[in-house]
Design an enzyme around this catalytic site. Sequence first.
Site, mmCIF file in Angstrom:
data_model
loop_
_atom_site.group_PDB
_atom_site.id
_atom_site.type_symbol
_atom_site.label_atom_id
_atom_site.label_comp_id
_atom_site.label_asym_id
_atom_site.label_seq_id
_atom_site.Cartn_x
_atom_site.Cartn_y
_atom_site.Cartn_z
ATOM 1 N N HIS A 1 0.812 -0.700 -0.414
ATOM 2 C CA HIS A 1 0.122 0.042 -0.255
ATOM 3 C C HIS A 1 1.007 1.353 0.336
ATOM 4 C CE1 HIS A 1 -3.709 2.398 1.161
ATOM 5 N NE2 HIS A 1 -2.832 3.238 1.770
ATOM 6 N N CYS A 2 0.829 1.855 -0.964
ATOM 7 C CA CYS A 2 1.571 3.462 -1.155
ATOM 8 C C CYS A 2 1.056 4.601 -1.012
ATOM 9 C CB CYS A 2 2.378 3.476 -2.818
ATOM 10 S SG CYS A 2 3.885 4.831 -3.022
ATOM 11 N N VAL A 3 1.853 5.640 0.380
ATOM 12 C CA VAL A 3 1.078 6.291 0.583
ATOM 13 C C VAL A 3 1.276 7.763 -0.486
ATOM 14 C CG1 VAL A 3 0.820 5.932 3.016
ATOM 15 C CG2 VAL A 3 2.724 6.850 1.902
ATOM 16 N N ASN B 1 -3.194 4.570 -2.431
ATOM 17 C CA ASN B 1 -3.837 3.672 -3.184
ATOM 18 C C ASN B 1 -2.714 2.077 -3.319
ATOM 19 O OD1 ASN B 1 -5.376 1.573 -4.329
ATOM 20 N ND2 ASN B 1 -5.019 2.863 -6.778
#
Length: 300
Positions: free
Chosen positions: A147-149, A153
Amino acid sequence: MAWNVFKFCTALRGLGSIMILLVLGVVGVTYYAVVLTNYGPALYDGGFDSVIAVVVLILFHFLLVMLLWSYFSVVLTDPGCVPPNWRPAVDEEGGENDPLNGSEFSSVPSDPSHQRIRYCRKCNELKPPRCHHCSVCGRCILKMDHHCVWVVNCVGALNYKYFLLFLFYTFLETSLVTLALLPHFIAFFSEGEIPGTPGTLATTFLAFVLNLAFTLSVLGFLIMHISLVAGNTTTIEAYEKKTTPKWRYDLGRKKNFEQVFGMDKRYWFIPAYSDEDLRRIPALQGLEYPSKPDFDSEEF
Protein backbone atom coordinates in the site's frame (compact mmCIF):
# COMPACT_ATOMS: atom_id res chain seq x y z
CA MET A 1 10.48 -9.83 17.38
CA ALA A 2 11.23 -8.52 13.87
CA TRP A 3 9.74 -5.16 12.96
CA ASN A 4 7.07 -5.36 10.26
CA VAL A 5 7.87 -2.65 7.73
CA PHE A 6 4.40 -2.87 6.18
CA LYS A 7 2.79 -1.48 9.34
CA PHE A 8 4.49 1.82 8.56
CA CYS A 9 2.04 2.44 5.69
CA THR A 10 -0.89 1.69 7.96
CA ALA A 11 0.30 4.33 10.42
CA LEU A 12 0.29 6.90 7.62
CA ARG A 13 -3.26 6.25 6.43
CA GLY A 14 -4.40 9.54 7.95
CA LEU A 15 -2.38 11.52 5.41
CA GLY A 16 -4.83 10.53 2.69
CA SER A 17 -5.01 12.83 -0.32
CA ILE A 18 -2.56 15.26 1.27
CA MET A 19 0.16 13.16 -0.37
CA ILE A 20 -1.29 13.89 -3.81
CA LEU A 21 -1.19 17.60 -3.05
CA LEU A 22 2.40 17.21 -1.87
CA VAL A 23 3.38 15.52 -5.16
CA LEU A 24 1.67 18.28 -7.14
CA GLY A 25 3.40 20.86 -4.95
CA VAL A 26 6.83 19.41 -5.76
CA VAL A 27 5.90 19.40 -9.45
CA GLY A 28 4.80 23.03 -9.20
CA VAL A 29 8.01 24.19 -7.51
CA THR A 30 10.07 22.29 -10.08
CA TYR A 31 8.09 23.70 -13.01
CA TYR A 32 8.51 27.24 -11.71
CA ALA A 33 12.26 26.79 -11.23
CA VAL A 34 12.99 25.08 -14.55
CA VAL A 35 10.53 26.68 -16.99
CA LEU A 36 9.56 30.08 -15.62
CA THR A 37 12.76 31.08 -13.82
CA ASN A 38 15.68 29.59 -15.75
CA TYR A 39 15.17 27.88 -19.10
CA GLY A 40 12.08 29.73 -20.31
CA PRO A 41 13.83 33.12 -20.26
CA ALA A 42 16.96 31.48 -21.75
CA LEU A 43 15.03 30.92 -25.00
CA TYR A 44 15.48 34.62 -25.76
CA ASP A 45 19.22 34.72 -25.07
CA GLY A 46 20.13 33.43 -28.51
CA GLY A 47 23.03 31.22 -29.53
CA PHE A 48 23.94 27.93 -27.86
CA ASP A 49 22.05 28.81 -24.65
CA SER A 50 18.78 28.92 -26.57
CA VAL A 51 19.46 25.53 -28.14
CA ILE A 52 20.14 24.00 -24.74
CA ALA A 53 16.97 25.61 -23.37
CA VAL A 54 14.87 24.15 -26.19
CA VAL A 55 16.24 20.65 -25.62
CA VAL A 56 15.76 20.84 -21.83
CA LEU A 57 12.21 22.19 -22.11
CA ILE A 58 11.11 19.58 -24.65
CA LEU A 59 12.49 16.70 -22.57
CA PHE A 60 11.15 18.23 -19.37
CA HIS A 61 7.59 18.57 -20.66
CA PHE A 62 7.56 15.12 -22.30
CA LEU A 63 8.75 13.38 -19.15
CA LEU A 64 6.39 15.45 -17.01
CA VAL A 65 3.40 14.37 -19.11
CA MET A 66 4.42 10.70 -18.89
CA LEU A 67 5.09 11.01 -15.16
CA LEU A 68 1.69 12.56 -14.40
CA TRP A 69 -0.10 10.13 -16.73
CA SER A 70 1.50 7.17 -14.96
CA TYR A 71 0.97 8.69 -11.52
CA PHE A 72 -2.75 9.32 -11.89
CA SER A 73 -3.16 5.93 -13.55
CA VAL A 74 -1.87 4.38 -10.32
CA VAL A 75 -4.03 6.66 -8.17
CA LEU A 76 -7.28 6.13 -10.10
CA THR A 77 -6.94 2.47 -11.14
CA ASP A 78 -8.38 -0.12 -8.79
CA PRO A 79 -5.53 -2.55 -8.03
CA GLY A 80 -7.96 -5.48 -8.24
CA CYS A 81 -10.20 -7.11 -5.68
CA VAL A 82 -11.69 -10.58 -5.34
CA PRO A 83 -14.88 -10.94 -7.45
CA PRO A 84 -18.05 -11.70 -5.45
CA ASN A 85 -18.47 -15.41 -4.71
CA TRP A 86 -15.17 -16.22 -6.41
CA ARG A 87 -14.05 -19.83 -6.25
CA PRO A 88 -11.00 -21.52 -7.77
CA ALA A 89 -11.38 -23.58 -10.92
CA VAL A 90 -12.74 -27.06 -10.29
CA ASP A 91 -10.38 -29.09 -8.14
CA GLU A 92 -7.32 -27.09 -9.21
CA GLU A 93 -6.39 -26.21 -5.62
CA GLY A 94 -7.13 -29.40 -3.83
CA GLY A 95 -10.68 -30.36 -4.76
CA GLU A 96 -14.15 -29.50 -3.49
CA ASN A 97 -13.84 -31.90 -0.57
CA ASP A 98 -11.08 -29.91 1.13
CA PRO A 99 -12.67 -28.37 4.23
CA LEU A 100 -12.33 -24.60 4.72
CA ASN A 101 -11.90 -23.93 8.39
CA GLY A 102 -11.27 -20.68 10.23
CA SER A 103 -7.53 -20.83 9.75
CA GLU A 104 -5.64 -18.89 7.10
CA PHE A 105 -5.33 -21.92 4.85
CA SER A 106 -7.22 -25.11 4.27
CA SER A 107 -5.80 -28.57 4.63
CA VAL A 108 -2.87 -29.37 2.39
CA PRO A 109 -3.73 -31.48 -0.68
CA SER A 110 -2.02 -34.81 -1.11
CA ASP A 111 -0.71 -33.77 -4.53
CA PRO A 112 2.22 -31.43 -3.83
CA SER A 113 1.93 -29.80 -7.28
CA HIS A 114 -1.42 -28.31 -6.24
CA GLN A 115 -1.74 -25.09 -4.29
CA ARG A 116 -3.66 -24.82 -1.06
CA ILE A 117 -6.99 -23.06 -0.94
CA ARG A 118 -6.48 -19.77 0.86
CA TYR A 119 -9.08 -18.09 3.03
CA CYS A 120 -9.21 -14.54 4.43
CA ARG A 121 -10.59 -14.44 7.94
CA LYS A 122 -11.14 -10.67 7.75
CA CYS A 123 -13.11 -10.65 4.49
CA ASN A 124 -14.63 -14.10 5.10
CA GLU A 125 -13.94 -15.16 1.53
CA LEU A 126 -11.59 -17.30 -0.50
CA LYS A 127 -8.40 -15.71 -1.72
CA PRO A 128 -7.00 -16.28 -5.22
CA PRO A 129 -3.30 -17.12 -5.53
CA ARG A 130 -0.96 -14.27 -4.57
CA CYS A 131 -3.82 -12.25 -3.09
CA HIS A 132 -3.32 -10.48 0.27
CA HIS A 133 -5.51 -8.51 2.62
CA CYS A 134 -4.71 -4.79 2.92
CA SER A 135 -5.45 -3.43 6.38
CA VAL A 136 -5.47 0.13 5.02
CA CYS A 137 -7.99 -0.50 2.23
CA GLY A 138 -9.87 -3.05 4.32
CA ARG A 139 -10.13 -5.65 1.55
CA CYS A 140 -8.17 -8.33 -0.26
CA ILE A 141 -6.03 -7.06 -3.16
CA LEU A 142 -5.07 -9.21 -6.15
CA LYS A 143 -1.31 -9.78 -6.32
CA MET A 144 -0.80 -7.08 -3.73
CA ASP A 145 2.66 -5.53 -3.75
CA HIS A 146 2.21 -2.88 -1.05
CA HIS A 147 0.00 0.00 0.00
CA CYS A 148 1.67 3.21 -1.19
CA VAL A 149 0.88 6.42 0.69
CA TRP A 150 2.30 8.49 -2.19
CA VAL A 151 -0.47 7.31 -4.51
CA VAL A 152 -3.11 6.87 -1.76
CA ASN A 153 -3.84 3.43 -3.17
CA CYS A 154 -2.74 -0.16 -3.11
CA VAL A 155 -0.32 -1.36 -5.76
CA GLY A 156 -1.64 -4.63 -7.11
CA ALA A 157 -2.23 -6.71 -10.20
CA LEU A 158 -4.12 -4.09 -12.21
CA ASN A 159 -1.91 -1.06 -11.56
CA TYR A 160 1.55 -2.50 -10.81
CA LYS A 161 2.81 -1.70 -14.31
CA TYR A 162 1.59 1.88 -13.91
CA PHE A 163 3.45 2.16 -10.61
CA LEU A 164 6.68 0.93 -12.21
CA LEU A 165 6.29 3.45 -15.04
CA PHE A 166 5.68 6.17 -12.45
CA LEU A 167 8.98 5.27 -10.78
CA PHE A 168 10.74 5.10 -14.16
CA TYR A 169 9.56 8.49 -15.41
CA THR A 170 10.04 10.09 -12.00
CA PHE A 171 13.67 8.96 -12.02
CA LEU A 172 14.23 10.31 -15.54
CA GLU A 173 12.46 13.60 -14.81
CA THR A 174 14.21 14.28 -11.51
CA SER A 175 17.57 13.31 -13.01
CA LEU A 176 17.00 15.77 -15.87
CA VAL A 177 16.01 18.55 -13.47
CA THR A 178 18.99 17.85 -11.20
CA LEU A 179 21.42 18.09 -14.13
CA ALA A 180 19.65 21.13 -15.59
CA LEU A 181 19.73 23.05 -12.30
CA LEU A 182 23.22 21.90 -11.26
CA PRO A 183 25.01 24.92 -12.84
CA HIS A 184 22.60 27.27 -11.06
CA PHE A 185 23.10 25.40 -7.79
CA ILE A 186 26.89 25.69 -8.11
CA ALA A 187 26.48 29.40 -8.80
CA PHE A 188 25.07 29.85 -5.28
CA PHE A 189 28.53 29.12 -3.90
CA SER A 190 30.47 31.23 -6.38
CA GLU A 191 31.72 34.70 -5.64
CA GLY A 192 30.11 36.23 -8.73
CA GLU A 193 26.79 38.06 -8.77
CA ILE A 194 23.80 35.81 -9.46
CA PRO A 195 20.89 37.21 -11.50
CA GLY A 196 17.38 36.89 -10.12
CA THR A 197 15.35 37.86 -7.08
CA PRO A 198 15.81 36.20 -3.69
CA GLY A 199 12.53 34.38 -4.26
CA THR A 200 13.54 32.87 -7.60
CA LEU A 201 16.97 31.92 -6.26
CA ALA A 202 15.43 30.21 -3.25
CA THR A 203 12.99 28.33 -5.50
CA THR A 204 15.80 27.14 -7.74
CA PHE A 205 17.82 25.97 -4.73
CA LEU A 206 14.80 24.15 -3.26
CA ALA A 207 13.90 22.51 -6.57
CA PHE A 208 17.46 21.22 -7.01
CA VAL A 209 17.62 19.73 -3.50
CA LEU A 210 14.18 18.10 -3.79
CA ASN A 211 14.85 16.58 -7.19
CA LEU A 212 18.27 15.31 -6.16
CA ALA A 213 16.71 13.64 -3.11
CA PHE A 214 13.95 12.06 -5.21
CA THR A 215 16.44 10.89 -7.83
CA LEU A 216 18.50 8.99 -5.28
CA SER A 217 15.54 7.52 -3.38
CA VAL A 218 13.54 6.54 -6.48
CA LEU A 219 16.63 4.89 -7.98
CA GLY A 220 16.75 2.52 -5.02
CA PHE A 221 13.06 1.62 -5.37
CA LEU A 222 13.43 1.22 -9.13
CA ILE A 223 16.34 -1.20 -8.78
CA MET A 224 14.42 -3.19 -6.16
CA HIS A 225 11.31 -3.50 -8.33
CA ILE A 226 13.32 -4.42 -11.41
CA SER A 227 14.72 -7.35 -9.44
CA LEU A 228 11.20 -8.27 -8.28
CA VAL A 229 9.85 -8.23 -11.84
CA ALA A 230 12.81 -10.32 -13.01
CA GLY A 231 11.90 -12.98 -10.43
CA ASN A 232 8.11 -12.59 -10.87
CA THR A 233 7.54 -11.81 -7.22
CA THR A 234 6.15 -8.92 -5.19
CA THR A 235 7.42 -6.89 -2.27
CA ILE A 236 5.19 -8.78 0.16
CA GLU A 237 6.18 -12.17 -1.26
CA ALA A 238 9.85 -11.31 -1.06
CA TYR A 239 9.44 -10.06 2.51
CA GLU A 240 7.39 -13.01 3.74
CA LYS A 241 8.93 -15.86 1.78
CA LYS A 242 12.54 -14.75 1.35
CA THR A 243 12.10 -15.87 -2.25
CA THR A 244 14.32 -18.73 -3.42
CA PRO A 245 15.33 -19.84 -6.96
CA LYS A 246 12.57 -22.47 -6.69
CA TRP A 247 9.82 -19.81 -6.62
CA ARG A 248 6.70 -21.31 -8.21
CA TYR A 249 5.94 -18.37 -10.50
CA ASP A 250 9.45 -17.75 -11.81
CA LEU A 251 9.03 -18.53 -15.52
CA GLY A 252 12.23 -16.91 -16.75
CA ARG A 253 13.02 -13.22 -17.12
CA LYS A 254 11.31 -12.74 -20.49
CA LYS A 255 8.02 -14.35 -19.46
CA ASN A 256 8.19 -12.74 -16.02
CA PHE A 257 8.47 -9.35 -17.71
CA GLU A 258 5.47 -10.12 -19.92
CA GLN A 259 3.42 -11.06 -16.85
CA VAL A 260 3.60 -7.38 -15.86
CA PHE A 261 4.12 -5.36 -19.05
CA GLY A 262 2.43 -7.58 -21.63
CA MET A 263 3.79 -8.78 -24.96
CA ASP A 264 2.88 -5.80 -27.14
CA LYS A 265 6.00 -3.62 -27.26
CA ARG A 266 3.97 -0.55 -28.28
CA TYR A 267 2.43 -0.50 -24.80
CA TRP A 268 5.50 -1.18 -22.70
CA PHE A 269 6.19 2.47 -21.89
CA ILE A 270 2.64 3.75 -21.48
CA PRO A 271 0.20 3.04 -18.60
CA ALA A 272 -2.18 0.90 -20.65
CA TYR A 273 -2.54 -2.60 -22.09
CA SER A 274 -3.60 -3.77 -25.53
CA ASP A 275 -6.87 -5.72 -25.73
CA GLU A 276 -4.96 -8.65 -27.19
CA ASP A 277 -2.59 -8.82 -24.22
CA LEU A 278 -5.50 -8.71 -21.78
CA ARG A 279 -7.04 -11.70 -23.58
CA ARG A 280 -3.96 -13.88 -23.92
CA ILE A 281 -2.22 -13.13 -20.59
CA PRO A 282 -4.58 -14.09 -17.72
CA ALA A 283 -2.06 -12.87 -15.13
CA LEU A 284 -2.81 -9.27 -16.13
CA GLN A 285 -6.32 -9.78 -14.71
CA GLY A 286 -4.89 -10.88 -11.36
CA LEU A 287 -6.78 -14.15 -10.82
CA GLU A 288 -4.75 -16.83 -12.62
CA TYR A 289 -0.99 -17.23 -12.77
CA PRO A 290 0.99 -19.81 -14.73
CA SER A 291 3.51 -21.72 -12.67
CA LYS A 292 6.21 -24.29 -13.17
CA PRO A 293 4.53 -27.64 -13.80
CA ASP A 294 7.28 -29.56 -12.00
CA PHE A 295 7.32 -27.34 -8.92
CA ASP A 296 7.02 -29.50 -5.80
CA SER A 297 6.67 -26.87 -3.07
CA GLU A 298 3.56 -25.43 -1.58
CA GLU A 299 2.45 -21.83 -1.93
CA PHE A 300 2.61 -19.90 1.29
